[in-house]
Design an enzyme around this catalytic site. Structure first.
Site, mmCIF file in Angstrom:
data_model
loop_
_atom_site.group_PDB
_atom_site.id
_atom_site.type_symbol
_atom_site.label_atom_id
_atom_site.label_comp_id
_atom_site.label_asym_id
_atom_site.label_seq_id
_atom_site.Cartn_x
_atom_site.Cartn_y
_atom_site.Cartn_z
ATOM 1 N N GLU A 249 0.887 -1.174 0.000
ATOM 2 C CA GLU A 249 0.000 0.000 0.000
ATOM 3 C C GLU A 249 0.912 1.208 0.000
ATOM 4 O O GLU A 249 1.503 1.549 1.028
ATOM 5 C CB GLU A 249 -0.896 -0.001 1.247
ATOM 6 C CG GLU A 249 -1.820 -1.191 1.376
ATOM 7 C CD GLU A 249 -2.862 -1.283 0.275
ATOM 8 O OE1 GLU A 249 -3.027 -0.303 -0.491
ATOM 9 O OE2 GLU A 249 -3.485 -2.336 0.149
ATOM 10 N N ARG A 277 -8.372 15.064 7.287
ATOM 11 C CA ARG A 277 -8.559 14.063 8.340
ATOM 12 C C ARG A 277 -7.202 13.531 8.804
ATOM 13 O O ARG A 277 -6.256 13.437 8.028
ATOM 14 C CB ARG A 277 -9.525 12.943 7.914
ATOM 15 C CG ARG A 277 -9.071 11.968 6.908
ATOM 16 C CD ARG A 277 -10.235 11.079 6.443
ATOM 17 N NE ARG A 277 -10.241 9.780 7.089
ATOM 18 C CZ ARG A 277 -9.589 8.702 6.627
ATOM 19 N NH1 ARG A 277 -8.844 8.771 5.538
ATOM 20 N NH2 ARG A 277 -9.673 7.563 7.269
ATOM 21 N N CYS A 283 -2.469 8.746 3.087
ATOM 22 C CA CYS A 283 -2.112 8.452 1.683
ATOM 23 C C CYS A 283 -3.273 8.763 0.759
ATOM 24 O O CYS A 283 -3.088 8.980 -0.429
ATOM 25 C CB CYS A 283 -1.772 6.976 1.506
ATOM 26 S SG CYS A 283 -0.481 6.433 2.574
HETATM 27 C C1 SIN Z 1 -3.592 5.644 4.589
HETATM 28 O O1 SIN Z 1 -3.333 6.807 4.682
HETATM 29 O O2 SIN Z 1 -2.822 4.841 4.055
HETATM 30 C C2 SIN Z 1 -4.840 5.052 5.169
HETATM 31 C C3 SIN Z 1 -6.031 5.867 5.019
HETATM 32 C C4 SIN Z 1 -7.266 5.116 5.416
HETATM 33 O O3 SIN Z 1 -7.254 3.913 5.691
HETATM 34 O O4 SIN Z 1 -8.293 5.746 5.443
#
Ligand code: SIN
Length: 476
Positions: A249, A277, A283
């Site tokens: 990821e 948020r 990400c």
């Molecule tokens: C992430 O920033 O990788 C995760 C975001 C999420 O699960 O909402």
């Protein structure tokens, strides 16, 4: 507070006696000093996982499922304690930290339900002469390398399906936020009764050698990573040495598209959620705001008003909505991106410079007049900056949205449902929010296209990522 490595049910200092200080990003002060594992600790953790895994895999799925359900419950029961740890080591507001714990716990509830539904298939071969059986045994031992932006949820999103499928895990949490990981391991072993050795946690001061040692360990068959594309590429190369299964990821560069026919208040609400948020360190964060020219001014004004009204404060402060960034390096990086956009002619509508004082705070910032080639539009910002870029028609904005090597997330705001679906389908991203600023859900497949990753977490496919596929050919 638990600050030792978790290996085979033991709590211990690192073999070399190394430690790592965990800083509170709101103050820059040390909140805890945690044991730092070495290569030999990592090997021990892999040995412990290898020893625990066969019995766990042989445990009835219903029993594994019920233990996962208890992990969900223990997280819910200890939400306040866990959220306080997240605030202390990550800095996000307490409300966000509680939201993260609820989200993180749901991965256990969802995967407890998936654990008893791990189905294979039986069919007849095309010639009609034999049955073909396909089933899904666990991978074995899984190495998990997790990020600091969600100290709990990015662990449980991997751990819950991996355990449900019958694997044992070795987790290398980030050095910035190991406390939540260590507390979770304690709760799962002491309160839920997960067998010793099933979940091992090795914090490190410097990750590369211990992580490589785990990937070279005979028992480890998979690496699951959440983090930057840059580090993901390194791990992919290392995984090729032993042909490990991988789940990646990686980074994002999400386009947030606002058409002139959008409900602008809803678009602003979505923009705040998509950008801000968890202190803007996700990400999935909206990274480039493409706004159709006729509504650029109105959307920009409304967004700047909403961003500048947000309360930036230490996570426990009353009404805190935006916490600090994780460290000074993050502040410097955001400042560099803003500075370079401004040097290229962008206008700062609100924010635009680090906040003086203790801690690593950067204010919500809106930039207009940003070019598509600006660093702030090409790099993942990971901070509270919204660069606004005007567009004139649908084809142009689709091309602009896809002009990136990343493909994790996209957002589309329009009241024309046909257009919304048409544009969403053409955005090269693993996930699209159509008139929605938050899409994450344990029941949905989370993951990216292009250089944003490989594999999916959550949904029904999430648990299969941690399985092999075996085909048994029969003669009947
Ligand atoms: C992430 O920033 O990788 C995760 C975001 C999420 O699960 O909402």
């Amino acid at each position: 507070m638990q600050t030792n490595l978790v290996i085979g049910g033991d709590r211990r200092a690192g073999a070399d006696g190394d430690t790592v200080d965990v800083l509170n990003p709101a103050t820059g002060e040390t909140v805890a000093t945690v044991a730092a594992g070495s290569v030999s600790d990592m090997r021990d953790a892999c040995d412990a996982a290898a020893a625990a895994q066969p019995a766990w895999a042989a445990t009835a799925p219903r029993v594994r499922a019920e233990l996962l359900r208890s992990c969900y419950q223990v997280m819910v029961d200890n939400a306040d304690l866990l959220a306080d740890l997240i605030v202390a080591e990550h800095g996000k507001p307490k409300a966000d930290a509680l939201g993260e714990i609820a989200y993180a716990a749901e991965f256990f509830r969802w995967n407890s339900e998936e654990t008893v539904r791990l189905h294979g298939s039986i069919g007849t071969n095309p010639a009609g002469t034999a049955r073909m059986i396909v089933h899904h045994p666990p991978v074995g031992v899984v190495l998990m390398v997790t990020p600091w932006n969600f100290p709990a949820a990015m662990i449980t999103r991997k751990m819950a399906p991996a355990l449900g499928a019958g694997n044992a895990v070795v987790i290398k949490p980030p050095k910035e936020t190991p406390l939540t990981a260590l507390a979770l391991a304690d709760l799962f072993e002491n309160e839920v009764g997960l067998p010793a050795g099933l979940v091992n946690i090795v914090t490190t001061a410097s990750a590369s050698a211990p992580v490589k040692a785990a990937m070279d360990h005979d028992a480890v068959r998979m690496v699951s990573f959440t983090g930057s594309t840059e580090v993901g590429r390194i791990l992919l190369k290392q995984a090729s040495d032993r042909v490990l299964k991988v789940a990646m990821e990686l980074g994002g560069n999400a386009p947030f598209v606002v058409f002139a026919d959008a409900d602008l208040d809803l678009a602003v609400e979505g923009a705040i959620a998509a950008k801000m948020r968890h202190s803007a360190e996700t990400c999935t964060a909206a990274n480039r705001f493409f706004v159709e020219e006729p509504v650029m001014e109105e959307f920009g004004t409304k967004l700047a008003a909403a961003m500048s009204a947000m309360t930036v404060a230490e996570g426990h402060a009353e009404g805190a909505q935006v916490g600090p960034l994780i460290n000074q390096e993050a502040v410097d990086n955001v400042d560099r991106l803003v500075g370079s956009a401004v040097a290229d002619g962008a206008n700062v509508v609100t924010g635009g410079a680090p906040i003086e004082g203790p801690g690593f705070f950067y204010p919500p910032t809106v930039l207009t007049g940003v070019g598509t080639d600006a660093d702030v539009a090409r790099e993942e910002i990971f901070g509270p900056v919204a660069p606004l870029i005007a567009f004139t028609d649908e084809d142009e904005v689709i091309a602009m949205a896809n002009d990136t090597e990343m493909g994790l997330m996209g957002y589309v705001f329009t009241q024309d449902l046909a257009r919304g679906l048409r544009v969403s389908e053409q955005i090269q991203a693993g996930m699209v929010g159509l008139n929605r600023g938050v899409v994450s859900d344990p029941a949905a497949p989370f993951g990216g296209m292009k250089q944003s990753g490989l594999g999916r977490e959550g949904a029904s496919e999430g648990i299969y990522e941690f399985c092999e596929t075996q085909y048994i050919a029969t003669n009947w």
